[in-house]
Every structure is written in structure tokens, then in C-alpha cells.
Design a protein around this motif. Structure first.
Motif, mmCIF file in Angstrom:
data_model
loop_
_atom_site.group_PDB
_atom_site.id
_atom_site.type_symbol
_atom_site.label_atom_id
_atom_site.label_comp_id
_atom_site.label_asym_id
_atom_site.label_seq_id
_atom_site.Cartn_x
_atom_site.Cartn_y
_atom_site.Cartn_z
ATOM 1 N N GLU A 63 -1.772 -2.614 -7.718
ATOM 2 C CA GLU A 63 -2.882 -3.172 -8.488
ATOM 3 C C GLU A 63 -3.410 -2.201 -9.540
ATOM 4 N N ILE A 64 -3.141 -0.900 -9.339
ATOM 5 C CA ILE A 64 -3.659 0.099 -10.275
ATOM 6 C C ILE A 64 -2.792 0.124 -11.528
ATOM 7 N N LEU A 65 -3.397 -0.199 -12.654
ATOM 8 C CA LEU A 65 -2.664 -0.190 -13.920
ATOM 9 C C LEU A 65 -2.686 1.182 -14.568
ATOM 10 N N VAL A 83 -10.875 -4.772 -13.351
ATOM 11 C CA VAL A 83 -12.031 -3.958 -12.978
ATOM 12 C C VAL A 83 -11.746 -2.484 -13.233
ATOM 13 N N PHE A 84 -12.812 -1.759 -13.506
ATOM 14 C CA PHE A 84 -12.735 -0.302 -13.558
ATOM 15 C C PHE A 84 -13.431 0.232 -12.318
ATOM 16 N N ILE A 85 -12.792 1.156 -11.667
ATOM 17 C CA ILE A 85 -13.379 1.752 -10.469
ATOM 18 C C ILE A 85 -13.482 3.257 -10.672
ATOM 19 N N GLN A 86 -14.693 3.753 -10.556
ATOM 20 C CA GLN A 86 -14.893 5.195 -10.569
ATOM 21 C C GLN A 86 -14.819 5.679 -9.135
ATOM 22 N N LEU A 111 -10.077 4.377 -12.366
ATOM 23 C CA LEU A 111 -8.944 3.482 -12.162
ATOM 24 C C LEU A 111 -9.157 2.185 -12.923
ATOM 25 N N LYS A 112 -8.101 1.717 -13.539
ATOM 26 C CA LYS A 112 -8.123 0.384 -14.136
ATOM 27 C C LYS A 112 -7.224 -0.488 -13.279
ATOM 28 N N VAL A 113 -7.786 -1.567 -12.782
ATOM 29 C CA VAL A 113 -7.131 -2.315 -11.714
ATOM 30 C C VAL A 113 -7.098 -3.804 -12.045
#
Lengths: 171, 171
Positions: free
Chosen positions: A96-98, A73-76, A111-113
Motif C-alpha cells: 500500500e505504501i507508494l 493518505v499521508f501518514i507521518q 508515507l504516501k499510501v
DNA sequence: ACTGAAATGGTCATCAT
DNA sequence: ATGATGACCATTTCAGT
């Protein structure tokens, strides 16, 4: 000795970069064969690329899906001023954050998670809610990633200020 | 060789994964020393991780900034129905695109793009405008990337509903 | 940047657990 | 089924050119 500081890359350097991006475990022998150099000369070129900071590392690419993390998932994130994720440097606490980027625009971070399940996503966003408002988007398919950097006219690209665009790519 | 060893990864496999993510060019000798195995045993473990599709490739990481691409942007794209970037499979024509994801939500795609200059960004978005409406965000700093997958509690994170063991296939 | 020699590493067959 | 050992071959590295 690698510090001919602003020497630009020649065709051989680019071939090396292309091959090593595709397979970082190539032997210098095989790499040299592919780029038309002896093994010692190839090793020396690679060492210079590393010393110049152009090659930063060599990494095994792992399939997160097969490691029990099927959800990408991407999180803004729009951080709360008092609990900004960067300033508290709490990102380390979220394995979890890549990837994490600071962005221009409405949201202060992207964030890419990678996550193991919907329950995991729920728990993660709950934990993250302390830091700011979130907008979450699930990746439904990954069209491609980590494309090899391999330009046709490196001499142009190495001097961005003095050039017209560059639209072509090798091969 | 075991065709059906539906076992999950043990601590040694995780050590190998961690080390190879950090340095893909380690020799089997050195890697084996770090994980407490002989070189042939280590090579066999790595081969199994590759065959299982857990390690997909080994890549040199390059610093795009030093290759004349100082600008990193994320572009959210809402494709026009008739000119969808995926269906026309024109993504190959844009070497600037590093990654492309299909997303849930308002926008159908997220692109990660590397560019040489503001002029380049302008030209790129102009070319892309044929495919859909865009929202562009510039990365102002990269907090971190490609974090090593290496969970503190793999037994928790590794069990989604569907644990995938290794499917082995012959080389 | 190439050659050639010495050191190191990889691979395979075999044995042991 | 997995790991260790040793022999053999390939690769890396360093000298000299």
C-alpha cells in the motif's frame, strides 16, 4: 562517451526532457521533429541523458482510483526506536505504501499510501502501529502532481552554489 | 468494440500494467512476448487501458538532484482565508511545487517542493508566506518512490465497494 | 549531426476461435 | 469478443560522410 562529465544541458536537451516527461512513448522521429533534430541525433541525446542518470526510467502513470484504490493518505510516522520501519526493512511487506521519505523534524518518516476502503485504512494503520506513532491525513483532492521539470535558465540551476535565485520558468 | 464490457482486469492486463510501469518504452512486440500475446493484441489491450483511464500517461522519470535541485521538502500550509493558494490559483507561479494536495486535518494543504539551495528554500518560503502559515520538513532520504502498483492479491485489493469497470470511449 | 539502407516494429484487414 | 497472421508502412539503427 556521454561522460563529458560536467557539461551542462543545452536548450535541445531541455526540450527533449520536457517532451519525454509529457510523453515517454514518443518516437525518436516525432521527438526529433519537435526539437529540431534528426531521429538518430535525438536517440543519441536521449541515450546520453539516460547514461548520465538524468533520465532514470520511463513509467506508465496509472490512475489508482480506477484500480480500486480510491483512498490516498499521508501518514507521518514517529518510529519506535526498536521497531523502526527502515531498519527492519519491512516496507516491502506493505504494497500500500507508494512513497516513503525520511524527514527532518518531529516525525521520522512520511508515507504516501493508497488504500481500497476505510476498512482497509483501519487494517493498515493497525498493522503499522507496531512500528511507531502515526498521524494520518486523508487527501481530499489532488491539485496537481508530477509537474514537468522544465526551467528557463538551466545553466543557472545546474550550478546552485554560484547564483542568485531562479524564479522564472519556460513559457 | 464493446461499449459495455464491464469486466475487471485479468491477469494479462495486470502483467501489461506491471511491465509498462517499469518500462513505458517497451515495444508492443517485446511487451507481447512478455505477457504471451501477439503485438496487435497487446496494442489493443493497452489502448483499452488508456481509454478506460487506467493508464493516464507515460512519463520519463528525471533525477531532480542531477538537474540542480538537491533539496526536497514537504511543506504543510494552513492557508489564510483571504489568500488561499487554491482559490487564487497561483500555484502555476511556483514551478518549485511538484505536487500539491488538499488534506483533511489541521493543515489545508501539503506541498512537495524541489529546490536548488538553502537560499532558494528561504526565498521560496518567504514568497509562500503570503498565503498561509507553513510547517516545513526537509527530506533527508528517499526510501522509495513510485512503487509499481502490482498487488499480490488483486482480487482482495481490487474490490472496494464500488468497482469501476472500464468505460470505453472511442478515440 | 545528417543521409540512406537494412532490420525491426506498428498498424490494419482478414481470418479463426 | 478477442487473438493470430501477413502485408504494408513507419521507425530504429548503423554505416558512411
Amino acid at each position: 562517451m556521454a561522460l563529458q562529465s560536467e557539461r551542462s544541458l543545452d536548450q535541445t536537451d531541455w526540450k527533449i526532457l520536457r517532451e519525454l516527461q509529457k510523453d515517454a512513448r514518443l518516437s525518436y522521429n516525432e521527438l526529433g521533429r519537435r526539437v529540431g533534430l534528426s531521429a538518430p541525433a535525438t536517440a543519441e541525446r536521449v541515450r546520453k541523458l539516460e547514461d548520465a542518470g538524468i533520465i532514470t526510467s520511463y513509467g506508465a502513470q496509472v490512475e489508482v482510483t480506477k484500480l480500486g484504490l480510491p483512498l490516498l493518505v499521508f501518514i507521518q510516522l514517529r518510529c519506535f526506536p526498536d521497531h523502526c520501519l527502515f531498519k527492519t526493512s519491512s516496507a516491502e511487506k506493505f504494497p500500500e505504501i507508494l512513497e516513503m521519505y525520511k524527514l527532518s523534524g518531529n516525525y521520522c518518516a512520511l508515507l504516501k499510501v493508497a488504500l481500497s476502503s476505510m476498512e482497509h485504512l483501519e487494517a493498515f494503520t493497525e498493522r503499522l502501529s507496531f512500528y511507531g506513532e502515526q498521524t494520518t491525513n486523508v487527501v481530499t483532492s489532488n491539485l496537481f502532481s508530477q509537474q514537468v521539470i522544465d526551467w528557463e535558465k538551466p545553466e543557472v540551476n545546474l550550478r546552485p552554489s554560484t547564483q542568485q535565485g531562479w524564479d522564472k520558468r519556460k513559457r
